[in-house]
Scaffold this active site. Structure first.
Site, PDB file in Angstrom:
ATOM      1  N   GLU A 139      18.517  26.308   5.910  1.00  0.00           N
ATOM      2  CA  GLU A 139      19.827  25.741   6.240  1.00  0.00           C
ATOM      3  C   GLU A 139      20.448  25.204   4.959  1.00  0.00           C
ATOM      4  O   GLU A 139      19.903  24.293   4.310  1.00  0.00           O
ATOM      5  CB  GLU A 139      19.667  24.607   7.249  1.00  0.00           C
ATOM      6  CG  GLU A 139      20.942  24.178   7.909  1.00  0.00           C
ATOM      7  CD  GLU A 139      21.251  24.950   9.191  1.00  0.00           C
ATOM      8  OE1 GLU A 139      22.260  24.622   9.837  1.00  0.00           O
ATOM      9  OE2 GLU A 139      20.486  25.869   9.537  1.00  0.00           O
TER      10      GLU A 139
ATOM     11  N   ASP B  65      22.764  19.891   9.866  1.00  0.00           N
ATOM     12  CA  ASP B  65      24.082  20.382  10.265  1.00  0.00           C
ATOM     13  C   ASP B  65      24.669  21.155   9.093  1.00  0.00           C
ATOM     14  O   ASP B  65      25.475  20.650   8.318  1.00  0.00           O
ATOM     15  CB  ASP B  65      24.989  19.214  10.659  1.00  0.00           C
ATOM     16  CG  ASP B  65      26.236  19.686  11.394  1.00  0.00           C
ATOM     17  OD1 ASP B  65      26.263  20.859  11.825  1.00  0.00           O
ATOM     18  OD2 ASP B  65      27.174  18.894  11.545  1.00  0.00           O
TER      19      ASP B  65
ATOM     20  N   TYR C 108      12.792  26.527   6.548  1.00  0.00           N
ATOM     21  CA  TYR C 108      12.091  26.072   7.744  1.00  0.00           C
ATOM     22  C   TYR C 108      11.333  27.150   8.521  1.00  0.00           C
ATOM     23  O   TYR C 108      10.517  26.815   9.381  1.00  0.00           O
ATOM     24  CB  TYR C 108      13.069  25.385   8.704  1.00  0.00           C
ATOM     25  CG  TYR C 108      14.252  26.223   9.120  1.00  0.00           C
ATOM     26  CD1 TYR C 108      14.119  27.232  10.066  1.00  0.00           C
ATOM     27  CD2 TYR C 108      15.509  25.992   8.572  1.00  0.00           C
ATOM     28  CE1 TYR C 108      15.200  28.006  10.452  1.00  0.00           C
ATOM     29  CE2 TYR C 108      16.594  26.761   8.954  1.00  0.00           C
ATOM     30  CZ  TYR C 108      16.438  27.757   9.890  1.00  0.00           C
ATOM     31  OH  TYR C 108      17.509  28.522  10.270  1.00  0.00           O
TER      32      TYR C 108
ATOM     33  N   SER D 297      18.986  31.884  17.970  1.00  0.00           N
ATOM     34  CA  SER D 297      19.355  30.471  18.050  1.00  0.00           C
ATOM     35  C   SER D 297      18.392  29.777  19.000  1.00  0.00           C
ATOM     36  O   SER D 297      17.542  30.421  19.625  1.00  0.00           O
ATOM     37  CB  SER D 297      20.795  30.316  18.530  1.00  0.00           C
ATOM     38  OG  SER D 297      20.921  30.843  19.832  1.00  0.00           O
ATOM     39  N   LEU D 298      18.498  28.459  19.124  1.00  0.00           N
ATOM     40  CA  LEU D 298      17.556  27.688  19.922  1.00  0.00           C
ATOM     41  C   LEU D 298      18.218  27.184  21.199  1.00  0.00           C
ATOM     42  O   LEU D 298      19.411  26.891  21.230  1.00  0.00           O
ATOM     43  CB  LEU D 298      17.043  26.487  19.119  1.00  0.00           C
ATOM     44  CG  LEU D 298      16.275  26.804  17.831  1.00  0.00           C
ATOM     45  CD1 LEU D 298      15.829  25.512  17.168  1.00  0.00           C
ATOM     46  CD2 LEU D 298      15.078  27.687  18.113  1.00  0.00           C
TER      47      LEU D 298
ATOM     48  N   ASP E 198      30.899  19.713  18.682  1.00  0.00           N
ATOM     49  CA  ASP E 198      29.700  20.420  19.147  1.00  0.00           C
ATOM     50  C   ASP E 198      29.364  20.026  20.582  1.00  0.00           C
ATOM     51  O   ASP E 198      28.931  20.858  21.384  1.00  0.00           O
ATOM     52  CB  ASP E 198      28.505  20.098  18.244  1.00  0.00           C
ATOM     53  CG  ASP E 198      28.607  20.804  16.897  1.00  0.00           C
ATOM     54  OD1 ASP E 198      29.527  21.630  16.737  1.00  0.00           O
ATOM     55  OD2 ASP E 198      27.779  20.518  16.024  1.00  0.00           O
TER      56      ASP E 198
ATOM     57  N   GLU F 229      11.226  18.473  13.173  1.00  0.00           N
ATOM     58  CA  GLU F 229      11.999  18.386  11.934  1.00  0.00           C
ATOM     59  C   GLU F 229      13.439  17.981  12.245  1.00  0.00           C
ATOM     60  O   GLU F 229      13.929  18.225  13.356  1.00  0.00           O
ATOM     61  CB  GLU F 229      11.986  19.725  11.198  1.00  0.00           C
ATOM     62  CG  GLU F 229      12.579  20.868  11.986  1.00  0.00           C
ATOM     63  CD  GLU F 229      12.325  22.223  11.340  1.00  0.00           C
ATOM     64  OE1 GLU F 229      13.287  22.791  10.814  1.00  0.00           O
ATOM     65  OE2 GLU F 229      11.176  22.701  11.383  1.00  0.00           O
TER      66      GLU F 229
ATOM     67  N   CYS G  14      58.354   2.808  -2.224  1.00  0.00           N
ATOM     68  CA  CYS G  14      59.373   2.604  -3.260  1.00  0.00           C
ATOM     69  C   CYS G  14      60.746   3.145  -2.881  1.00  0.00           C
ATOM     70  O   CYS G  14      61.718   2.934  -3.623  1.00  0.00           O
ATOM     71  CB  CYS G  14      58.925   3.235  -4.573  1.00  0.00           C
ATOM     72  SG  CYS G  14      58.900   5.049  -4.549  1.00  0.00           S
TER      73      CYS G  14
ATOM     74  N   CYS H 237      55.559  11.736  -2.789  1.00  0.00           N
ATOM     75  CA  CYS H 237      56.619  10.867  -3.302  1.00  0.00           C
ATOM     76  C   CYS H 237      56.915  11.279  -4.737  1.00  0.00           C
ATOM     77  O   CYS H 237      55.995  11.470  -5.541  1.00  0.00           O
ATOM     78  CB  CYS H 237      56.164   9.409  -3.243  1.00  0.00           C
ATOM     79  SG  CYS H 237      57.179   8.292  -4.242  1.00  0.00           S
TER      80      CYS H 237
ATOM     81  N   CYS I 106      59.958   7.407   0.426  1.00  0.00           N
ATOM     82  CA  CYS I 106      58.640   6.816   0.269  1.00  0.00           C
ATOM     83  C   CYS I 106      58.583   5.439   0.916  1.00  0.00           C
ATOM     84  O   CYS I 106      59.470   4.605   0.676  1.00  0.00           O
ATOM     85  CB  CYS I 106      58.299   6.709  -1.217  1.00  0.00           C
ATOM     86  SG  CYS I 106      56.752   5.839  -1.549  1.00  0.00           S
TER      87      CYS I 106
ATOM     88  N   ASP J  59      28.985  22.515  23.675  1.00  0.00           N
ATOM     89  CA  ASP J  59      27.743  22.598  24.455  1.00  0.00           C
ATOM     90  C   ASP J  59      28.017  22.503  25.951  1.00  0.00           C
ATOM     91  O   ASP J  59      27.364  23.175  26.760  1.00  0.00           O
ATOM     92  CB  ASP J  59      26.779  21.479  24.035  1.00  0.00           C
ATOM     93  CG  ASP J  59      26.200  21.715  22.652  1.00  0.00           C
ATOM     94  OD1 ASP J  59      26.121  22.891  22.238  1.00  0.00           O
ATOM     95  OD2 ASP J  59      25.851  20.733  21.987  1.00  0.00           O
TER      96      ASP J  59
ATOM     97  N   ARG K  40      23.440  34.093   8.851  1.00  0.00           N
ATOM     98  CA  ARG K  40      22.842  34.530  10.116  1.00  0.00           C
ATOM     99  C   ARG K  40      23.729  35.541  10.828  1.00  0.00           C
ATOM    100  O   ARG K  40      23.251  36.465  11.467  1.00  0.00           O
ATOM    101  CB  ARG K  40      22.604  33.325  11.033  1.00  0.00           C
ATOM    102  CG  ARG K  40      21.907  33.715  12.348  1.00  0.00           C
ATOM    103  CD  ARG K  40      21.534  32.506  13.170  1.00  0.00           C
ATOM    104  NE  ARG K  40      22.693  31.805  13.687  1.00  0.00           N
ATOM    105  CZ  ARG K  40      22.634  30.736  14.478  1.00  0.00           C
ATOM    106  NH1 ARG K  40      21.467  30.239  14.797  1.00  0.00           N
ATOM    107  NH2 ARG K  40      23.733  30.153  14.913  1.00  0.00           N
TER     108      ARG K  40
ATOM    109  N   CYS L   7      56.514   4.356  -8.507  1.00  0.00           N
ATOM    110  CA  CYS L   7      56.118   3.963  -7.155  1.00  0.00           C
ATOM    111  C   CYS L   7      54.981   2.939  -7.227  1.00  0.00           C
ATOM    112  O   CYS L   7      53.937   3.222  -7.820  1.00  0.00           O
ATOM    113  CB  CYS L   7      55.662   5.183  -6.354  1.00  0.00           C
ATOM    114  SG  CYS L   7      55.077   4.791  -4.704  1.00  0.00           S
TER     115      CYS L   7
ATOM    116  N   LYS M 129      17.299  18.303  12.570  1.00  0.00           N
ATOM    117  CA  LYS M 129      18.169  19.469  12.760  1.00  0.00           C
ATOM    118  C   LYS M 129      19.353  19.322  11.813  1.00  0.00           C
ATOM    119  O   LYS M 129      20.285  18.559  12.058  1.00  0.00           O
ATOM    120  CB  LYS M 129      18.645  19.570  14.211  1.00  0.00           C
ATOM    121  CG  LYS M 129      19.480  20.818  14.486  1.00  0.00           C
ATOM    122  CD  LYS M 129      19.878  20.887  15.952  1.00  0.00           C
ATOM    123  CE  LYS M 129      20.706  22.148  16.208  1.00  0.00           C
ATOM    124  NZ  LYS M 129      21.975  22.161  15.446  1.00  0.00           N
TER     125      LYS M 129
ATOM    126  N   LYS N 136      19.510  17.629  20.875  1.00  0.00           N
ATOM    127  CA  LYS N 136      20.739  17.116  20.272  1.00  0.00           C
ATOM    128  C   LYS N 136      20.838  15.601  20.427  1.00  0.00           C
ATOM    129  O   LYS N 136      20.462  15.031  21.454  1.00  0.00           O
ATOM    130  CB  LYS N 136      21.960  17.778  20.930  1.00  0.00           C
ATOM    131  CG  LYS N 136      22.092  19.275  20.685  1.00  0.00           C
ATOM    132  CD  LYS N 136      22.492  19.563  19.252  1.00  0.00           C
ATOM    133  CE  LYS N 136      22.999  20.980  19.068  1.00  0.00           C
ATOM    134  NZ  LYS N 136      24.348  21.206  19.583  1.00  0.00           N
TER     135      LYS N 136
ATOM    136  N   GLU O  76      31.402  19.084  22.981  1.00  0.00           N
ATOM    137  CA  GLU O  76      32.310  19.750  23.925  1.00  0.00           C
ATOM    138  C   GLU O  76      31.970  21.235  24.069  1.00  0.00           C
ATOM    139  O   GLU O  76      32.030  21.795  25.168  1.00  0.00           O
ATOM    140  CB  GLU O  76      33.758  19.576  23.448  1.00  0.00           C
ATOM    141  CG  GLU O  76      34.260  18.149  23.554  1.00  0.00           C
ATOM    142  CD  GLU O  76      35.617  17.963  22.892  1.00  0.00           C
ATOM    143  OE1 GLU O  76      36.538  17.488  23.562  1.00  0.00           O
ATOM    144  OE2 GLU O  76      35.741  18.304  21.708  1.00  0.00           O
TER     145      GLU O  76
END
Length: 669
Positions: free
Chosen positions: A177, A121, A229, A83-84, A34, A117, A414, A429, A411, A38, A140, A434, A119, A317, A36
Site C-alpha cells: 500500500e 488508507d 503486506y 479485495s477484503l 468510505d 495489521e 483591504c 486580491c 477584498c 460501504d 490493483r 493588503c 489498514k 473498519k 457512505e
C-alpha cells in the site's frame, strides 16, 4: 421487498456504486465518504443474497476496484488482487472467527492464530521482483488488470530496487500500500491552495494522484512511502505462514509496518482493534481500520476464496470521524499570496474527541459543487487534515432560509479588486498593500523553516500591524525595544529576547531566505535548487527565464512566478532594504575534507538533543549526507527513543548504530 421493487433498487445501486467507483479510483475526486459507500455496497449485497436470481455477473459486488486508466499500459496480474470483506463491529469480528472455524471443522473453543495489521488508507500496488531486481510495478486496477506505473513507483524511496539478499527468489510478486504521510499531505494541500489548484480530498487521493502522473518527476517530488503486506506469485522461495513471509521480506529490505502483530483467537483480534483505534489519531499516517488474516498459509489454502474476497481475511473498519452540525456563517479569508478562501464557521461540535468550529471550503468552485450555503446542516469530517472539511449537505433539512455566499467583488481586508484567475480555481486580491497578505507574509517570513525568528508568533505580529510598526518584512529589522514595550503584557526581558531573535535571523542560508520571501510556487525544495544554481539573491533576481528553465525541476509556471516577483519594484525595494539591514544570506556548501565527507547518516526515533533539521544540517556542514531510509550504503544510524523499523533494519544489515551522545562525540572529536 417485492421482487420487482428489489430489481429496480438493485439496478439503481449498481449504477450509483459504479459511478462512485469511477470517481474514487479513476478521477481521484470522491463525492461520498468510505462509510457512505460501504452502506450502499452492503445494501446491494444484502439484496443479492435475498434474490440470487437477480444478481448479475457484472455487479460491483463481483468486482475489485475499477478499470485501469487508458493513459497507462495495462498489466495482467498473475494472481488476482482481491479485495477484503468488511466488518464494522466487534460482533462481526466474532462472526468472522466463527465462520473460519466452521469452514475448517474446528471446535468452537479452539483458538486460531491471526496476523493483525493497520489498514492503510492508500493505493494498493504490486511490485514484481525477478531474481531480486524490481522489474515492473502496477496498480490493483480491477483486481485482474492494473495500470503499469513502474517509473513512478521507482521514485518511491522506500521501495528497494534490489532485494537485500544473496539468494533472492526467481520471482516475487509483492503487494503493498503506497501512502502519503499526514505532514507532507497537509503541506501539499497548502501549496496547492496557494497556487490556486484544487486540494486533494484526503491522503489516499493525494497518493493516487501522485502515482498516476504521466511525468514521474512530479511523483518524485512527493514523499510517498509504502508498507508491503502480501505475496502474489512466488517462485524459488517457500513460506509457511503470513508471519513467516513478513519476517522474511523484512530482512530483504522491503518495508513492513512495525505495528503488525500475531494474536491468538477472537480476544487477541478485539484487543488489537481497540489498541489501533486508540492510536489512530497519533499515527503519522491515515488508517481506517485493521486487517485480520489467518496466519497459516495451509489453512488459507483450505479456506480458499469467494467471488471477490478470500475467506481467510477480513477488514475491520473504524467508525467514521464525522459529525453533523450547522454552518452559521461563511467568511472569506485572505492568504499571504492574496488567495481568498471561503471558511465555514460552524456551530461547535466534537469530532473524534476534538471540538470543531471551522471547516475549510477550499474555494468557490468546490463550495458550489457541494452546494454549501449559510444555514445548511452539514456532515463534517476530520480525514488527514488539521482543519476539517464539509463532506456533504443534508439538503433534506433545508428550510428555505439558507443563503449562497457569492465571490466577493472586493477584498474583505483591504477593499481592493478581487479577480478569478483564468485556468485556476483561485480567487485573488490584487491589493499590494493588503493587510491580510502583509500579516501572512510576515508570519511566513518569521516561521521556523524560513528565517526562524524565535518567539515572534501570530499574536505579536498582529500587534505590530495594529500599532503600524511594520508595513512589510524589512521593517522587522528596524524595531527597537521601545517599539515592543508598546505591546500588551510585554516585559523588558521578553522584548530583549525578541530583538535578539530578529538579530540572529540576519544570518541564514540563502535557500531559507529565498523561501522566506514567499514567492508563489517556490517551496523549500525549489528554494534550495535556486540557491545552489545562482549563489546569491542578486543573481537570482537577474536570472532570465531561460536560465531558470535550465534547472531541471523548474518549469514554466515557476520560472514565470520568480521573474514576476523580482520584476516588481516594491518587492525589490523590500529585498534591498533587508540586505541593507544586515541580512546576509549565505550558500551552505558541503565542507571538503569535513569529518563526515562521504558518509551517510540516518536519524530515527525521538531525538532529544537536537531536531531532525538540526541533525541534517550538522551532517551536511561536515560534508556528509543525511538520508531518509536505511540501506547497505548507510554508514551510521543515530537512534533516539522509541526507534522502530529503521533501527531493526540497521541491525539486520550490520550498520553501526549510534546514540545521540555518541554522534555528538564523533562530531566533536
Amino acid at each position: 421487498m417485492e421482487k420487482q421493487a428489489a430489481a429496480q433498487r438493485m439496478s439503481e445501486l449498481r449504477a450509483e456504486i459504479e459511478r462512485h467507483n469511477r470517481l474514487y479510483y479513476q478521477e481521484d475526486r470522491p463525492e461520498i465518504t468510505d462509510a457512505e459507500y460501504d452502506l450502499l455496497f452492503r445494501e446491494l449485497l444484502a439484496l443479492e443474497e435475498q434474490h440470487p436470481d437477480l444478481a448479475t455477473p457484472s455487479s460491483p459486488t463481483r468486482r475489485v476496484g475499477s478499470a485501469p486508466l487508458e493513459k497507462f499500459a495495462q498489466l495482467r496480474h498473475r494472481v488476482p488482487m482481491l479485495s477484503l470483506e468488511n466488518a464494522f463491529t466487534e460482533a462481526e469480528i466474532a462472526e468472522f472467527d466463527e465462520r473460519v472455524k466452521r469452514f475448517l471443522g474446528m471446535a468452537g473453543d479452539r483458538e486460531i492464530e491471526y496476523v493483525c495489521e493497520p489498514k492503510m488508507d492508500g493505493l494498493a500496488v504490486e511490485l514484481v521482483y525477478e531474481d531480486g531486481i524490481f522489474s515492473v510495478g502496477s496498480t490493483r486496477g480491477d483486481g485482474f488488470t492494473g495500470e503499469e506505473i513502474t517509473r513512478n513507483l521507482k521514485t518511491v524511496r522506500s521501495i528497494p530496487l534490489r532485494l537485500a539478499t544473496d539468494t533472492p527468489p526467481n520471482l516475487l510478486e509483492m503487494r503493498g500500500e503506497v501512502y502519503l504521510p499526514l505532514a507532507p499531505f497537509q503541506r501539499l494541500n497548502a501549496e496547492r491552495e496557494e497556487a490556486g489548484e484544487p486540494p486533494f480530498a484526503n491522503p489516499r487521493n493525494a497518493a493516487a494522484g501522485s502515482l498516476r502522473q504521466l511525468d514521474s518527476r512530479i511523483t518524485a517530488r512527493r514523499p510517498l512511502s509504502i508498507f508491503c503486506y502480501a505475496p502474489g506469485m512466488v517462485e524459488g522461495a517457500e513460506f509457511t505462514s503470513q508471519s513467516h513471509f513478513l519476517a522474511t521480506i523484512k530482512t530483504w529490505g522491503l518495508p513492513v509496518n512495525p505495528l503488525i502483530r500475531t494474536v491468538a483467537g477472537i480476544t487477541g483480534i478485539t484487543d488489537y482493534y481497540r489498541e489501533m483505534l486508540a492510536q489512530r489519531e497519533s499515527l503519522p499516517y491515515e488508517i481506517d481500520g485493521v486487517v485480520v488474516k489467518v496466519d497459516s498459509f495451509s489453512l488459507q489454502r483450505e479456506l480458499g476464496e469467494k467471488s471477490r474476497s478470500p475467506r481467510w481475511a477480513v477488514a475491520v473498519k473504524f467508525p467514521p470521524r464525522q459529525a453533523v452540525t450547522l454552518v452559521e456563517d461563511i467568511i472569506p479569508q485572505v492568504g499571504r499570496t492574496g488567495v481568498v478562501t471561503p471558511v465555514a464557521h460552524l456551530r461547535p461540535v466534537v469530532v473524534s474527541g476534538v471540538m470543531v468550529s471551522r471547516a475549510t471550503l477550499h474555494n468557490w468552485e468546490e463550495m458550489e459543487k457541494k452546494d454549501i450555503r449559510i444555514g445548511d446542516t452539514v456532515v463534517v469530517e476530520r480525514a488527514g487534515d488539521v482543519i476539517p472539511a464539509v463532506v456533504r449537505v443534508l439538503t433534506e433539512k433545508r428550510t428555505g432560509a439558507e443563503r449562497h455566499l457569492p465571490i466577493p467583488a472586493s477584498c474583505p481586508e483591504c477593499g481592493s479588486e478581487v479577480v478569478k484567475i483564468p485556468e485556476e480555481v483561485a480567487v485573488r486580491c490584487l491589493g499590494l498593500s493588503c493587510p491580510a497578505q502583509i500579516r501572512e507574509s510576515i508570519i511566513h517570513f518569521a516561521s521556523r523553516r524560513a528565517m526562524d525568528i524565535e518567539g515572534l508568533g501570530d499574536k505579536f505580529i498582529e500587534q505590530l500591524l495594529r500599532l503600524k510598526l511594520v508595513r512589510n518584512v524589512a521593517d522587522l529589522y528596524s524595531l527597537t525595544q521601545e517599539d515592543f514595550m508598546q505591546f500588551e503584557r510585554m516585559g523588558d526581558k521578553l522584548a530583549e529576547n525578541l530583538l535578539n531573535a530578529i538579530a540572529a535571523s540576519r544570518e541564514r542560508e540563502l535557500s531559507r531566505f529565498i523561501y522566506a520571501l514567499g514567492i508563489r510556487h517556490v517551496g523549500e525544495h525549489t528554494a534550495k535548487l535556486l540557491a545552489n544554481a545562482f549563489g546569491s539573491i542578486h543573481n537570482l533576481a537577474k536570472a532570465s527565464e531561460e536560465e531558470l528553465l535550465a534547472i531541471r525541476e523548474v518549469g514554466p509556471q515557476v520560472a514565470q512566478s520568480i521573474r514576476t516577483f523580482f520584476h516588481n519594484r516594491d518587492n525589490m525595494e523590500v529585498v534591498e532594504r533587508l540586505l541593507a539591514a544586515g541580512v546576509t544570506p549565505s550558500v551552505t556548501e558541503k565542507k571538503v575534507g569535513g569529518r563526515f565527507t562521504g558518509k551517510t547518516f540516518v536519524f530515527t526515533g525521538t531525538l532529544t538533543r537536537f531536531t531532525r533539521d538540526d541533525a541534517k544540517k550538522l551532517v551536511e556542514d561536515e560534508g556528509g549526507h543525511a538520508a531518509g531510509s536505511v540501506s547497505k550504503k548507510t554508514d551510521y544510524v543515530v537512534a533516539g527513543e522509541e526507534a522502530g523499523s529503521k533501527l531493526e533494519k540497521a541491525r539486520q544489515l550490520g550498520v553501526k548504530v549510534l546514540t545521540e551522545d555518541e554522534f555528538l562525540a564523533m562530531l566533536e572529536s
